[in-house]
Design a protein around this motif. Structure first.
Motif, PDB file in Angstrom:
ATOM      1  N   SER A  54     -54.747  76.496  51.913  1.00 32.48           N
ATOM      2  CA  SER A  54     -54.964  75.573  50.810  1.00 32.48           C
ATOM      3  C   SER A  54     -55.030  76.351  49.511  1.00 32.48           C
ATOM      4  O   SER A  54     -55.346  77.553  49.496  1.00 32.48           O
ATOM      5  CB  SER A  54     -56.256  74.786  51.024  1.00 32.48           C
ATOM      6  OG  SER A  54     -57.371  75.657  51.041  1.00 32.48           O
ATOM      7  N   ALA A  76     -50.891  80.304  51.062  1.00 30.75           N
ATOM      8  CA  ALA A  76     -51.211  79.441  49.921  1.00 30.75           C
ATOM      9  C   ALA A  76     -51.042  80.224  48.631  1.00 30.75           C
ATOM     10  O   ALA A  76     -51.381  81.416  48.554  1.00 30.75           O
ATOM     11  CB  ALA A  76     -52.636  78.918  50.027  1.00 30.75           C
ATOM     12  N   ALA A  89     -49.172  75.604  45.852  1.00 38.08           N
ATOM     13  CA  ALA A  89     -48.286  75.389  46.999  1.00 38.08           C
ATOM     14  C   ALA A  89     -48.937  75.972  48.238  1.00 38.08           C
ATOM     15  O   ALA A  89     -49.657  76.980  48.174  1.00 38.08           O
ATOM     16  CB  ALA A  89     -46.928  76.047  46.756  1.00 38.08           C
ATOM     17  N   SER A  90     -48.722  75.322  49.383  1.00 37.74           N
ATOM     18  CA  SER A  90     -49.243  75.838  50.647  1.00 37.74           C
ATOM     19  C   SER A  90     -48.282  75.451  51.771  1.00 37.74           C
ATOM     20  O   SER A  90     -47.706  74.356  51.762  1.00 37.74           O
ATOM     21  CB  SER A  90     -50.640  75.284  50.933  1.00 37.74           C
ATOM     22  OG  SER A  90     -50.615  73.866  50.966  1.00 37.74           O
ATOM     23  N   ASP A  91     -48.069  76.381  52.715  1.00 34.45           N
ATOM     24  CA  ASP A  91     -47.212  76.130  53.871  1.00 34.45           C
ATOM     25  C   ASP A  91     -47.686  77.028  55.003  1.00 34.45           C
ATOM     26  O   ASP A  91     -48.762  77.632  54.925  1.00 34.45           O
ATOM     27  CB  ASP A  91     -45.736  76.383  53.519  1.00 34.45           C
ATOM     28  CG  ASP A  91     -45.502  77.740  52.883  1.00 34.45           C
ATOM     29  OD1 ASP A  91     -46.250  78.688  53.237  1.00 34.45           O
ATOM     30  OD2 ASP A  91     -44.598  77.869  52.042  1.00 34.45           O
ATOM     31  N   LEU A  92     -46.903  77.136  56.045  1.00 38.99           N
ATOM     32  CA  LEU A  92     -47.284  77.950  57.185  1.00 38.99           C
ATOM     33  C   LEU A  92     -47.390  79.436  56.846  1.00 38.99           C
ATOM     34  O   LEU A  92     -48.016  80.207  57.589  1.00 38.99           O
ATOM     35  CB  LEU A  92     -46.278  77.752  58.325  1.00 38.99           C
ATOM     36  CG  LEU A  92     -46.214  76.336  58.912  1.00 38.99           C
ATOM     37  CD1 LEU A  92     -45.144  76.279  59.990  1.00 38.99           C
ATOM     38  CD2 LEU A  92     -47.578  75.938  59.473  1.00 38.99           C
TER      39      LEU A  92
END
Length: 411
Positions: free
Chosen positions: A191, A134, A128-131
């Motif tokens: 990432s 990661a 999973a990756s977001d602001l």
């Protein structure tokens, strides 16, 4: 090259030099050297391997190019009631090699790599990756053919921001195999990617998930082919009224061929450069060794005629039949961190009858009655050369070609 030295001759001053080139009245030693290339198929290396970009028929055969050396010695003989004839030994040694390489960039967010028939393992991967950063996690449980268990659990997180990276991998061995798990996270993009594999003597299974942009699959095929031929000829030269000299000949022949093919494909996992850690490659290695020996009888002729002053054209042709004995030795290995594991090792045998033929043409330039320069081109055909197809030893026809330059001189 073809080289001869003359010790003594009784040729009259008005006798044509052509007689010296084509007749069997003087011992002759020959040496040719040149280039050789051939049409050789690549064995079925993908018969038990699947991964992104794998072709059902495997690699395109690499061009095999190498060298060829020919040696011969002709001894004139005479027998009452038969007349003049000659006994000639002719031997050729050649070696050719070639290679091909392919790099595949997997598309999408996941792919599998399978070799053999793997069993006994369970893999669970998540990324999973977001602001905020990661995250990657994975678990693997594996039971080998001897009932020995291995398990790995791992978690990695990189907060958003430059320099926040994690590269880690773990290996757990069993009596006949091993399990592998690797996680890569980066807060730069952010990432995340996760990789896992298990292997024993049944096969290899590898799985990848997440951001795989930097991960590639590299494959190479290297081939080498060696040949050794020798023939003992018995023949005689016949001068025709039209200016041609025909030399029919007959004799036993022995030939051998050896072909080694090495195939290697591996997953180059993209790890974080900032972390300074390296993840070992996972892959597959296969060696195929094919060889054959041929015992037979060949017959043929050479035809020679002058085309201008001190220049001659010579054509050689021979054909025959032979009994062959072919062998296959095949070994496949899983490339795995800390230990390569043998997946299979087999040997097969095959024998039968076959047909062979040789054709060449040469231009011969002579400025001395016992010394000549020769340029030659030719081709050889063999109807049954061992080949590895669908996990079995078979045979295919093969054509080879050569260009040579040499000297020809008589004792």
């Amino acid at each position: 090259m073809v080289v001869c030295w003359q010790q003594s001759t009784n040729v009259r001053a008005d006798e044509p030099i052509k007689t010296m080139l084509s007749s069997a009245d003087a011992p002759t030693f020959s040496w040719d050297f040149g280039a050789r290339w051939e049409d050789v198929d690549t064995p079925d290396l993908f018969s038990n391997v699947t991964f992104p970009g794998a072709q059902p028929r495997g690699f395109e055969p690499p061009d095999l190019v190498g060298t060829r050396t020919n040696l011969s010695f002709r001894l004139p003989l005479e027998y009452p009631g038969i007349g003049r004839f000659f006994l000639e030994w002719d031997g050729t040694i050649s070696h050719a090699s070639g290679s091909s390489r392919k790099v595949v960039q997997p598309t999408g967010s996941s792919f599998d790599f399978v070799a053999g028939e793997p069993a006994g393992g369970n893999i669970s991967l998540a990324t999973a990756s977001d602001l905020m950063g990661a995250t990657a996690a994975g678990t693997i449980h594996f039971t080998d053919t001897l009932g020995d268990d291995a398990g790995i659990m791992a978690f990695a997180h990189s907060p958003a921001g430059d320099g926040n990276v994690v590269t880690q991998h773990a290996i757990s061995g069993t009596q006949s195999g091993a399990a592998f798990l690797a996680l890569v996270t980066s807060g730069n993009t952010p990432s995340a990617a996760a990789y896992a594999a298990f292997v024993d003597d049944r096969g290899l299974f590898f799985q990848a998930l997440g951001d795989l942009d930097g991960t590639v699959i590299k494959s190479t095929v290297e081939q080498q082919a060696s040949h050794f031929d020798q023939t003992l000829w018995l023949g005689a030269s016949l001068d025709l009224a039209n200016g041609w000299t025909i030399t029919p000949r007959l004799g036993p022949t022995y030939r051998s061929t050896r072909q080694d093919t090495v195939y290697r494909t591996e997953v180059d996992i993209d790890e974080s450069i900032v972390s300074g850690a390296a993840i070992p490659a996972i892959g597959y290695h296969e060696t195929v060794r094919l060889s054959a020996d041929y015992y037979g009888v060949v017959s043929g002729f050479s035809a020679e005629t002058p085309v201008s002053e001190n220049v001659w054209l010579r054509i050689n042709f021979s054909a025959g039949i032979a009994h062959y004995k072919a062998r296959l030795d095949n070994r496949t290995t899983a490339i795995f961190p800390e230990a390569d594991i043998t997946l299979s090792s087999t040997g097969q045998r095959r024998s039968g009858g076959t047909f062979l033929a040789d054709l060449s043409a040469a231009m011969i330039f002579s400025s001395h009655e016992s010394l000549a320069l020769k340029f030659e081109a030719g081709t050889s055909f063999l109807a049954d050369v061992p080949i590895y197809r669908s996990s079995k030893l078979g045979t295919d026809p093969t054509q080879s070609y050569f260009l040579a330059v040499g000297l020809e001189h008589r004792f």
